[in-house]
Design a protein around this motif. Structure first.
Motif, PDB file in Angstrom:
ATOM      1  N   TYR A 160       0.835  -1.207   0.000  1.00  0.00           N
ATOM      2  CA  TYR A 160       0.000   0.000   0.000  1.00  0.00           C
ATOM      3  C   TYR A 160       0.866   1.251   0.000  1.00  0.00           C
ATOM      4  CZ  TYR A 160      -2.745   3.825   1.986  1.00  0.00           C
ATOM      5  OH  TYR A 160      -3.320   5.055   2.216  1.00  0.00           O
ATOM      6  N   HIS A 208       2.649   1.772  -3.292  1.00  0.00           N
ATOM      7  CA  HIS A 208       1.652   2.245  -4.261  1.00  0.00           C
ATOM      8  C   HIS A 208       1.407   3.737  -4.089  1.00  0.00           C
ATOM      9  CE1 HIS A 208      -2.741   3.219  -4.597  1.00  0.00           C
ATOM     10  NE2 HIS A 208      -2.481   2.932  -5.859  1.00  0.00           N
ATOM     11  N   ARG A 209       1.322   4.198  -2.843  1.00  0.00           N
ATOM     12  CA  ARG A 209       1.085   5.628  -2.581  1.00  0.00           C
ATOM     13  C   ARG A 209       2.296   6.475  -2.981  1.00  0.00           C
ATOM     14  NH1 ARG A 209      -4.042   7.460  -1.207  1.00  0.00           N
ATOM     15  NH2 ARG A 209      -3.454   8.608   0.665  1.00  0.00           N
ATOM     16  N   TYR A 221      -2.735  -3.916  -5.820  1.00  0.00           N
ATOM     17  CA  TYR A 221      -2.350  -2.566  -6.254  1.00  0.00           C
ATOM     18  C   TYR A 221      -1.523  -2.581  -7.534  1.00  0.00           C
ATOM     19  CZ  TYR A 221      -3.628  -1.351  -1.453  1.00  0.00           C
ATOM     20  OH  TYR A 221      -4.304  -1.187  -0.278  1.00  0.00           O
TER      21      TYR A 221
END
Length: 241
Positions: free
Chosen positions: A104, A107-108, A154
């Motif tokens: 996560y 991905h950010r 993701y």
């Protein structure tokens, strides 16, 4: 005399006890995190940021501090403060390298680098001045992500950012090449056009770039190379795959 001495000592002890500041009770990390998270959920981002920062200061290296960095990254992401957001996300990765939340966070980081490039400060009339480093970073982060987390949900989003980044980089090479061409710096223009054609074969305007490269060869007094490329284009256009 003895009585007076004892009274004096008692007074000194009493004054000393009164002058001591009360010891501050240390709030547990989990409780601090819960308080900050409630502020975040209630929409008080500034207060939540202050509380999360206090947590990482009071309990450095703890699991709650690592999670606090994660939420600080989210807060600054929502604000569009890309540099601060990336710094906080990377602090989370450093403090929690084996976390299940790593995909996560990566991905950010990829998303914020794309947004940083898209909305960063640059002269709109001179797009060849744009800083392409965020896009280059996206390509590196994508390779790392795809290798480490091939089954991540993701991955599709990350792949889309990678495609956009490559498109931006290819367009940038064309813009810079055109700028050099207009400045009559033909060797530099040739270098940019060739780099684009060799490294971004998916670029939709490759034919136009090739034509511009031919003109650059001719202006640079390299007619043999211009004719060679012209002949190659004729063969490709006559027999499209």
């Amino acid at each position: 005399m003895t009585r007076l001495l004892l009274l004096g000592l008692s007074s000194l002890l009493l004054i000393s006890a009164c002058s001591e500041a009360p010891k501050q009770v240390r709030v547990p990390a989990r409780e601090m995190y819960q308080q900050a998270y409630v502020s975040y959920e209630d929409g008080f981002a500034t207060e939540a940021e202050r509380q999360f920062r206090e947590l990482v200061t009071e309990h450095p290296g703890s699991r709650m501090a690592a999670l606090a960095y994660l939420k600080l990254g989210d807060i600054n992401f929502d604000r569009g403060k890309w540099a601060d957001s990336e710094s906080d996300y990377r602090a989370f990765l450093l403090n929690s390298p084996q976390s299940h939340l790593t995909p996560y966070v990566l991905h950010r980081i990829i998303a914020l680098n794309y947004e940083r490039n898209k909305y960063g400060l640059f002269f709109r009339a001179r797009e060849y001045d744009r800083n392409m480093e965020p896009n280059r970073k996206i390509l590196l982060e994508y390779q790392r992500f795809a290798m480490l987390y091939p089954d991540s949900p993701y991955l599709q989003d990350v792949g889309e950012y990678q495609v956009k980044a490559r498109a931006d980089l290819a367009e940038y090479e064309r813009l810079v090449g055109n700028w050099y061409f207009d400045q009559e710096a033909y060797p530099s223009a040739i270098s940019r056009y060739r780099y684009l054609l060799l490294n971004y074969p998916e670029y939709p305007e490759t034919a136009a770039v090739a034509d511009q490269l031919i003109r650059a060869y001719e202006r640079n007094r390299q007619p043999e190379l211009a004719q060679e490329l012209r002949d190659s284009l004729k063969r490709v256009r006559a027999h499209p795959q």
